[in-house]
Design an enzyme around this catalytic site. Structure first.
Site, mmCIF file in Angstrom:
data_model
loop_
_atom_site.group_PDB
_atom_site.id
_atom_site.type_symbol
_atom_site.label_atom_id
_atom_site.label_comp_id
_atom_site.label_asym_id
_atom_site.label_seq_id
_atom_site.Cartn_x
_atom_site.Cartn_y
_atom_site.Cartn_z
ATOM 1 N N SER A 1 0.867 -1.181 0.000
ATOM 2 C CA SER A 1 0.000 0.000 0.000
ATOM 3 C C SER A 1 0.899 1.225 0.000
ATOM 4 O O SER A 1 2.045 1.162 0.448
ATOM 5 C CB SER A 1 -0.863 0.019 1.255
ATOM 6 O OG SER A 1 -0.085 0.402 2.377
ATOM 7 N N ASP A 2 0.406 2.349 -0.464
ATOM 8 C CA ASP A 2 1.092 3.603 -0.173
ATOM 9 C C ASP A 2 0.970 3.823 1.337
ATOM 10 O O ASP A 2 0.159 3.181 2.011
ATOM 11 C CB ASP A 2 0.482 4.768 -0.967
ATOM 12 C CG ASP A 2 1.480 5.924 -1.112
ATOM 13 O OD1 ASP A 2 2.456 5.980 -0.331
ATOM 14 O OD2 ASP A 2 1.294 6.774 -2.000
#
Ligand SMILES: *[C@@H]1O[C@H](CO)[C@@H](O)[C@H](O)[C@H]1NC(C)=O
Ligand SMILES: *[C@@H]1O[C@H](CO)[C@@H](O)[C@H](O)[C@H]1NC(C)=O
Ligand SMILES: *[C@@H]1O[C@H](CO)[C@@H](O)[C@H](O)[C@H]1NC(C)=O
Ligand SMILES: *[C@@H]1O[C@H](CO)[C@@H](O)[C@H](O)[C@H]1NC(C)=O
Ligand SMILES: *[C@@H]1O[C@H](CO)[C@@H](O)[C@H](O)[C@H]1NC(C)=O
Ligand SMILES: *[C@@H]1O[C@H](CO)[C@@H](O)[C@H](O)[C@H]1NC(C)=O
Ligand SMILES: *[C@@H]1O[C@H](CO)[C@@H](O)[C@H](O)[C@H]1NC(C)=O
Ligand SMILES: *[C@@H]1O[C@H](CO)[C@@H](O)[C@H](O)[C@H]1NC(C)=O
Ligand SMILES: *[C@@H]1O[C@H](CO)[C@@H](O)[C@H](O)[C@H]1NC(C)=O
Ligand SMILES: *[C@@H]1O[C@H](CO)[C@@H](O)[C@H](O)[C@H]1NC(C)=O
Ligand SMILES: *[C@@H]1O[C@H](CO)[C@@H](O)[C@H](O)[C@H]1NC(C)=O
Ligand SMILES: *[C@@H]1O[C@H](CO)[C@@H](O)[C@H](O)[C@H]1NC(C)=O
Length: 761
Positions: A286-287
């Site tokens: 994920s960011d």
């Protein structure tokens, strides 16, 4: 050392210091008999052995970036989060020391300046050097093997706060950048052992930070299937399907209502399905905080457990954030995830580390690299060369290159906010550099040249006349900075900056305006006859000042081109950042985005002048009509029809050949650009689209070279409203150079060919 016993104690420690590295100990430790250490097995089998040895509690611990490892098994802690956008950079997983050894790395220009060079070989070389330095840091237990770079979101809107990180607005250029840079980083195309694990970010349609109340953490990008397939997905397709990047980062935003990190259509249908991105080690992160943002900003789920469950179930393997370590365990208890899903994630993650040689014996590739391999003279020369190749000449009435005579010193008045810029030359996601050379510093080493420094706010006109300089050099960037988390509202120079330049220019002394940093509208300088020259030098990196001075003094001839459109100031009033579409639309007033759809640029994409003149001539193929079915059936060996070369000559072995002649008196590189245009496929039609480029080196005065422009059938195709990529019959034009110097027209006949059927949501 006087104390003998202390020395003996130290010697006794030595054997353990010798193995004291961050790699798991496959010789002596508890993993020694685990199949993860068996180099005869496949990465997946090896990772499976590791996971089989773990308890479920241990597994739950390993799903975030700052992994504690499993001490019981001899699996060290590991931070998956490294950064290396244009050199090994500061990140939670990268440990620079404050001084001396390990306190810096080569700091290349930003990608926006790298790609202005239009030199694919250079991009590969940069990736290779960065991976070498990253490996040296890893060997010293100062970084992992995972680097969350490059940023592949195309620069869709000139206000975007992270545009400097990207290779520009054009998908063809972005794809060339990915193919060369990622291949350099990973140690070759789809290598058995990754040099480093590169991460293409951010998937997908991410390019708004914070703009007029819209926030990237909760933004829902409304994107048509056509724009998605034709533009936003193209870089990811290159990464996943073609370049075979090891890992991918999922973005903060939602796409048509579904947050990226819980979007099964994007992950299952497109990424792992349509593009078959399923090789050992292909993991998704994920960011940072993006999983949490699905709950706090998108309000997409009722509970935190549902949120982490949705991300894991969608196939996001690492949480850069704290939601997984906090809530994944209770998500499992609640039955929101299965242990087998967790196993699949860990399998992807650890087979990546296996493929990077993490569990291999010490005599394996790249383990010999040390501090001596970091920021070497050769690497720094490359940083200088990239900057020199990436500086764009936008206007020149003859003042450039600056002539310096030995008889009389040239006095240069320096004005503007970036005359002594150092760290600004690096841009964001930069690591510390051994040295940072500002324009002022570089000018001090030019013989027979003296500098006078004036701050622009010191009434420069008066000072300029007082000091009677021979030349005025104004070096600045827009004061309205673009930043991560923050977009700009304007794309213009401050009135104060324009006033300063205009006042100085009225002195009649030649004035060179050097535009640094972001794109802003240069029309005031371009149209002012008293401004003698305009140069765009972007973010030229650690030796950027030297590169600029080398170009200004003619030591190096400029040949770069704009990898993005320079829009007029009022552009930002015509289209909101939140309008994700590209085609002009009379209902919304959107005038079109990028050079493909917008025709009123201040400076066009692909523009750039030289210190000489060039003429181009296309070697005319003997036929100008091609049957689509014959073209396609001749493609045999290509996995995907869009990669199939278009070879127009009757011998069918050569790409489009363009003769480039230097008709002036200065030797120079030349970037040959080929665009396609024509009214074929679904209306409206793009103005033109880049389909090939080649940088030719050192063409002497009166000399010619041949550019071999590798146009593919994909380059000639269009995407329909369902996102299908199709080769259409119709009339085509190849346009060479900006502005166009040569054209070649041809037709495609027969029936349209479906190249890529896009999976529907
Ligand atoms: C490597 O560095 C980490 C801290 O980043 C430390 O916890 C670990 O003990 C080090 N390993 C060795 C073998 O020095
Ligand atoms: C690995 O297996 C061998 C042979 O069974 C045994 O002698 C050795 O103690 C084992 N090592 C570890 C670290 O478990
Ligand atoms: C999870 O990691 C923490 C350290 O961050 C450790 O204290 C804990 O024992 C680990 N849990 C298990 C089940 O290994
Ligand atoms: C960085 O590396 C140094 C030298 O090995 C070590 O002393 C320090 O603890 C490390 N810092 C972090 C945050 O890991
Ligand atoms: C999909 O990728 C896997 C793993 O890389 C490979 O073995 C398989 O042949 C690929 N399938 C297709 C249809 O290309
Ligand atoms: C030229 O400038 C240098 C310093 O850069 C100075 O040493 C020298 O005396 C100057 N020459 C003349 C002719 O003014
Ligand atoms: C430029 O910066 C350097 C240090 O970064 C400093 O030594 C020098 O005096 C500065 N020059 C001017 C003209 O301000
Ligand atoms: C083109 O841009 C200029 C500003 O550079 C503006 O004055 C003009 O109205 C624009 N023309 C069109 C057709 O949008
Ligand atoms: C123009 O924008 C309107 C409003 O968003 C939309 O309904 C329409 O489909 C668009 N037209 C075209 C040709 O894209
Ligand atoms: C194919 O024909 C083109 C155009 O005549 C020519 O430039 C090229 O050299 C030829 N290639 C080969 C391999 O003969
Ligand atoms: C064009 O393709 C040929 C053959 O694959 C390759 O050698 C050459 O480097 C390519 N040219 C460019 C500019 O990419
Ligand atoms: C190519 O086609 C375009 C568009 O139809 C036309 O304007 C142009 O004159 C043609 N060029 C040549 C060299 O035939």
């Amino acid at each position: 050392m006087k104390d003998l016993s202390a020395m003996l104690a130290l010697l006794a420690l030595l054997p353990s210091l010798v193995w004291a590295q961050q790699y798991p100990d496959c010789q002596h430790g508890p993993l020694a008999n685990n199949s993860v250490c068996n180099t005869g097995l496949s990465p997946r089998e090896r990772a499976q052995g590791l996971i089989n040895a773990m308890t479920v509690g241990e597994k739950l611990n390993l799903t975030h970036n700052n992994s504690p490892g499993v001490a019981r098994l001899g699996l060290p802690s590991y931070n998956w989060w490294g950064e290396a956008l244009h050199g090994v950079a500061a990140a939670p997983g990268v440990n620079f020391s404050d001084s001396g050894e390990w306190s810096y790395a080569t700091s290349f220009p930003q990608p926006i300046t790298m790609t202005a060079a239009f030199d694919n070989g250079l991009l590969y070389a940069i990736g290779d050097v960065i991976a070498t330095e990253a490996r040296a840091y890893n060997n010293a237990n100062r970084s992992g093997l995972d680097y969350w770079t490059p940023d592949i979101n195309p620069f869709r809107d000139p206000r975007w706060g992270r545009g400097q990180e990207t290779p520009g607005e054009d998908t063809y250029v972005v794809k060339q950048y990915i193919d060369n840079y990622v291949t350099g980083l990973q140690g070759g195309h789809n290598p058995a052992t990754y040099k480093v694990i590169a991460t293409c970010k951010h998937f997908v349609a991410y390019n708004m930070e914070g703009w007029q109340g819209n926030n990237r953490y909760g933004y829902d990008a409304i994107v048509s299937t056509q724009d998605l397939a034709e533009y936003y997905m193209q870089p990811s397709q290159q990464c996943a399907r073609d370049t075979k990047v090891a890992s991918i980062m999922y973005s903060y935003n939602a796409i048509n209502g579904i947050p990226a990190c819980a979007n099964p259509y994007n992950i299952d249908s497109i990424l792992r399905g349509h593009w078959n991105w399923t090789a050992d080690g292909n993991y998704i992160t994920s960011d940072c905080t993006a999983i949490q943002n699905m709950f706090t900003d998108h309000h997409a789920f009722d509970s935190r457990q549902q949120t982490v469950g949705a991300a894991l179930n969608a196939g996001v393997d690492v949480d850069c954030g704290f939601y997984n370590p906090t809530y994944l365990s209770s998500a499992l208890s609640l039955g929101l995830i299965e242990e087998s899903t967790l196993d699949q994630s860990l399998l992807r993650l650890y087979s990546g580390l296996v493929r990077a040689g993490y569990f291999d014996p010490p005599n394996t590739p790249w383990r010999h690299l040390t501090w001596k391999n970091v920021s070497t003279p050769k690497a720094e020369d490359l940083a200088l060369k990239v900057a020199e190749e990436g500086i764009v000449l936008l206007k020149n009435n003859g003042v450039l290159p600056v002539t310096i005579s030995e008889d009389k010193n040239l006095t240069v008045l320096l004005v503007g906010g970036w005359i002594n810029a150092t760290t600004q030359l690096q841009g964001n996601y930069a690591g510390p550099a051994r040295t940072l050379v500002s324009p002022w510093m570089a000018l001090q080493n030019v013989s027979n040249l003296e500098t006078i420094v004036v701050q622009w706010y010191e009434s420069p006109l008066i000072r300029a006349i007082d000091t009677q300089p021979d030349l005025i050099l104004w070096i600045d960037s827009t004061n309205e900075a673009a930043a991560e988390g923050e977009d700009r509202n304007t794309i213009r120079w401050d009135n104060l900056q324009i006033d300063a330049v205009e006042m100085l220019a009225t002195s009649g002394i030649p004035l060179i305006a050097v535009h640094m940093g972001e794109q802003v509208d240069d029309s005031a300088f371009l149209s002012n006859p008293n401004v003698s020259a305009v140069v765009w030098a972007g973010y030229p990196g650690m030796l950027g000042g030297q590169a600029l001075v080398n170009v200004l003094t003619g030591k190096v001839a400029p040949a770069a081109r704009l990898p993005l459109t320079q829009y007029p100031t009022d552009y930002v009033d015509l289209v909101p950042m939140t309008d994700m579409s590209f085609r002009p639309n009379s209902t919304t007033g959107n005038p079109g985005r990028t050079y493909k759809w917008y025709d009123n640029a201040t400076v066009e994409f692909g523009y750039g002048l030289h210190y000489t003149n060039f003429s181009t001539a296309i070697t005319s193929p003997s036929t100008s009509s091609f049957d689509i079915q014959s073209l396609v059936s001749a493609c045999g060996t290509y996995a995907h029809a869009d990669q199939c070369p278009f070879r127009p000559y009757s011998n069918t072995t050569s790409s489009l050949s363009v003769q480039v002649s230097n008709t002036g008196s200065t030797g120079s590189d030349f970037v040959a650009l080929a665009f396609v245009s024509g009214n074929y496929g679904p209306a409206p039609y793009p103005i033109k689209s880049l389909v090939a480029y080649e940088r030719l080196f050192g063409i002497g005065p009166g000399k010619s070279q041949t550019a071999n422009l590798n146009i593919t059938l994909g380059g000639l195709s269009r995407h329909d409203e369902n996102g299908n990529q199709i080769l259409y019959p119709g009339s085509y034009s190849i346009l060479v150079d900006v502005p166009t110097q040569s054209t070649w027209n041809f037709t495609l006949t027969g029936t349209q060919y479906m190249m890529d059927e896009w999976p529907q949501a």
